[in-house]
Design an enzyme around this catalytic site. Structure first.
Site, mmCIF file in Angstrom:
data_model
loop_
_atom_site.group_PDB
_atom_site.id
_atom_site.type_symbol
_atom_site.label_atom_id
_atom_site.label_comp_id
_atom_site.label_asym_id
_atom_site.label_seq_id
_atom_site.Cartn_x
_atom_site.Cartn_y
_atom_site.Cartn_z
ATOM 1 N N ARG A 109 0.826 -1.213 0.000
ATOM 2 C CA ARG A 109 0.000 0.000 0.000
ATOM 3 C C ARG A 109 0.861 1.264 0.000
ATOM 4 O O ARG A 109 0.516 2.257 -0.634
ATOM 5 C CB ARG A 109 -0.964 0.031 1.189
ATOM 6 C CG ARG A 109 -2.056 -1.023 1.177
ATOM 7 C CD ARG A 109 -2.804 -1.055 -0.151
ATOM 8 N NE ARG A 109 -3.905 -1.976 -0.194
ATOM 9 C CZ ARG A 109 -3.826 -3.296 -0.349
ATOM 10 N NH1 ARG A 109 -2.660 -3.887 -0.413
ATOM 11 N NH2 ARG A 109 -4.896 -4.040 -0.419
ATOM 12 N N SER A 140 15.284 15.471 0.617
ATOM 13 C CA SER A 140 16.344 14.569 1.050
ATOM 14 C C SER A 140 15.757 13.338 1.730
ATOM 15 O O SER A 140 14.801 13.431 2.501
ATOM 16 C CB SER A 140 17.276 15.288 2.030
ATOM 17 O OG SER A 140 18.231 14.393 2.544
ATOM 18 N N GLU A 168 2.102 1.537 -3.530
ATOM 19 C CA GLU A 168 0.971 1.925 -4.368
ATOM 20 C C GLU A 168 0.637 3.412 -4.199
ATOM 21 O O GLU A 168 0.444 4.133 -5.187
ATOM 22 C CB GLU A 168 -0.248 1.067 -4.008
ATOM 23 C CG GLU A 168 -1.480 1.352 -4.815
ATOM 24 C CD GLU A 168 -2.641 0.472 -4.395
ATOM 25 O OE1 GLU A 168 -3.336 -0.017 -5.302
ATOM 26 O OE2 GLU A 168 -2.853 0.260 -3.178
#
Length: 92
Positions: free
Chosen positions: A34, A60, A37
């Site tokens: 997840r 960064s 995704e």
């Protein structure tokens, strides 16, 4: 390692090249998947928002903090993840 009295196994692991990728076995974990995704879907928009707010540059991942918290919600508690990275402009 000798000075810190660390064993040979620790010494060997400290000499391994760091991996920046994801272990394919981890991708079967629903939580890890997840996160990948979400960044795949929202990453381009986040990049544009960073450029709009800060100018051309990157966040960064070295000078970086992350925070995780719970936010109560009537429809089910929410997970709040905050990425806090120093902005590095492309002028370096």
């Amino acid at each position: 390692c000798e000075f810190l009295e660390l064993d040979e196994q620790v010494a060997e692991s400290l000499q391994l090249q760091p991996s920046r990728g994801t272990d394919p076995a981890l991708m079967s974990d629903p939580t890890i998947y997840r996160f990948v995704e979400a960044l795949s879907v929202y990453g381009p928009a986040l990049k544009e928002l960073i450029h709009e707010e800060f100018g051309d540059g990157i966040m960064s991942a070295i000078n970086f903090r992350i925070d995780l918290s719970r936010r109560p919600d009537p429809e089910g508690d929410r997970v709040v993840v905050t990425f806090d990275g120093k902005f590095l402009d492309y002028k370096w």
